[in-house]
Scaffold this motif. Structure first.
Motif, PDB file in Angstrom:
ATOM      1  N   TYR A   1       6.289   1.927   0.911  1.00 40.61           N
ATOM      2  CA  TYR A   1       5.099   1.182   1.310  1.00 40.61           C
ATOM      3  C   TYR A   1       4.861   1.314   2.809  1.00 40.61           C
ATOM      4  CZ  TYR A   1       5.448  -0.914  -3.279  1.00 40.61           C
ATOM      5  OH  TYR A   1       5.504  -1.093  -4.618  1.00 40.61           O
TER       6      TYR A   1
ATOM      7  N   LEU B   1       0.850  -1.186   0.000  1.00 36.72           N
ATOM      8  CA  LEU B   1       0.000   0.000   0.000  1.00 36.72           C
ATOM      9  C   LEU B   1       0.880   1.229   0.000  1.00 36.72           C
ATOM     10  CD1 LEU B   1      -2.843   1.208   0.168  1.00 36.72           C
ATOM     11  CD2 LEU B   1      -2.620   1.133   2.654  1.00 36.72           C
ATOM     12  N   TRP B   2       0.677   2.083  -0.993  1.00 35.88           N
ATOM     13  CA  TRP B   2       1.463   3.293  -1.150  1.00 35.88           C
ATOM     14  C   TRP B   2       0.580   4.369  -1.731  1.00 35.88           C
ATOM     15  CZ3 TRP B   2       3.507   5.144  -6.078  1.00 35.88           C
ATOM     16  CH2 TRP B   2       4.313   6.267  -5.935  1.00 35.88           C
ATOM     17  N   ASP B   3       0.409   5.427  -1.000  1.00 37.50           N
ATOM     18  CA  ASP B   3      -0.357   6.573  -1.486  1.00 37.50           C
ATOM     19  C   ASP B   3      -1.745   6.146  -1.980  1.00 37.50           C
ATOM     20  OD1 ASP B   3      -0.679   9.295  -1.922  1.00 37.50           O
ATOM     21  OD2 ASP B   3       0.067   9.179  -3.974  1.00 37.50           O
ATOM     22  N   PHE B   4      -2.427   5.328  -1.205  1.00 39.02           N
ATOM     23  CA  PHE B   4      -3.772   4.816  -1.490  1.00 39.02           C
ATOM     24  C   PHE B   4      -3.831   3.948  -2.742  1.00 39.02           C
ATOM     25  CE2 PHE B   4      -4.458   8.727   0.966  1.00 39.02           C
ATOM     26  CZ  PHE B   4      -5.061   8.167   2.073  1.00 39.02           C
ATOM     27  N   ASN B   5      -2.706   3.455  -3.194  1.00 37.90           N
ATOM     28  CA  ASN B   5      -2.638   2.517  -4.319  1.00 37.90           C
ATOM     29  C   ASN B   5      -2.011   1.223  -3.833  1.00 37.90           C
ATOM     30  OD1 ASN B   5      -3.578   4.397  -6.280  1.00 37.90           O
ATOM     31  ND2 ASN B   5      -1.555   5.314  -6.318  1.00 37.90           N
ATOM     32  N   ILE B   6      -2.491   0.113  -4.376  1.00 34.13           N
ATOM     33  CA  ILE B   6      -1.875  -1.173  -4.061  1.00 34.13           C
ATOM     34  C   ILE B   6      -1.101  -1.622  -5.287  1.00 34.13           C
ATOM     35  CG2 ILE B   6      -2.274  -3.583  -3.485  1.00 34.13           C
ATOM     36  CD1 ILE B   6      -4.703  -2.728  -1.905  1.00 34.13           C
TER      37      ILE B   6
ATOM     38  N   LYS C   1       2.190  -0.483   4.143  1.00 32.17           N
ATOM     39  CA  LYS C   1       1.513  -1.714   4.509  1.00 32.17           C
ATOM     40  C   LYS C   1       1.751  -2.748   3.417  1.00 32.17           C
ATOM     41  CE  LYS C   1      -3.059  -3.201   5.961  1.00 32.17           C
ATOM     42  NZ  LYS C   1      -4.460  -2.803   6.112  1.00 32.17           N
TER      43      LYS C   1
END
Length: 98
Positions: free
Chosen positions: A93, A64-69, A95
């Motif tokens: 990331y 999870l990075w900047d609301f993107n997976i 998460k």
């Protein structure tokens, strides 16, 4: 009078070098804390509803990075249903999901 001058000189030297030494110490602490080992090992076994091992199942680790997976790594289970992912997680990331 000379001891007073020596004390003033020493006091000036301390006032000059103490902030510099403090800054160096803080930077050393920051750098040592920032060099964390970000290698993660994820492993497990995939089974069906009868608790039988399932082979050739795709296991995906997403970060999870900047609301993107984003897919970080993927692997298929072996004939015994086992998988193991060794991931160097990038610092961006926050998460990691499997």
């Amino acid at each position: 009078m000379e001891p007073k001058n020596n004390l003033r000189s020493l006091d000036r030297q301390i006032n000059v070098f103490l902030p510099a030494i403090s800054l160096i110490c803080i930077l050393c602490i920051f750098i040592s804390c920032n060099k964390q080992d970000r290698t993660t090992v994820i492993y497990g076994k995939v089974t069906d509803q009868n608790h039988q091992a399932v082979d050739s199942i795709l296991v995906v680790a997403g970060g999870l990075w900047d609301f993107n997976i984003e897919v970080v790594k993927q692997i298929y289970t072996d004939e015994n249903g086992n998988y193991e992912l060794v991931i160097d997680v990038p610092k961006k990331y926050i998460k990691l999901n499997v």
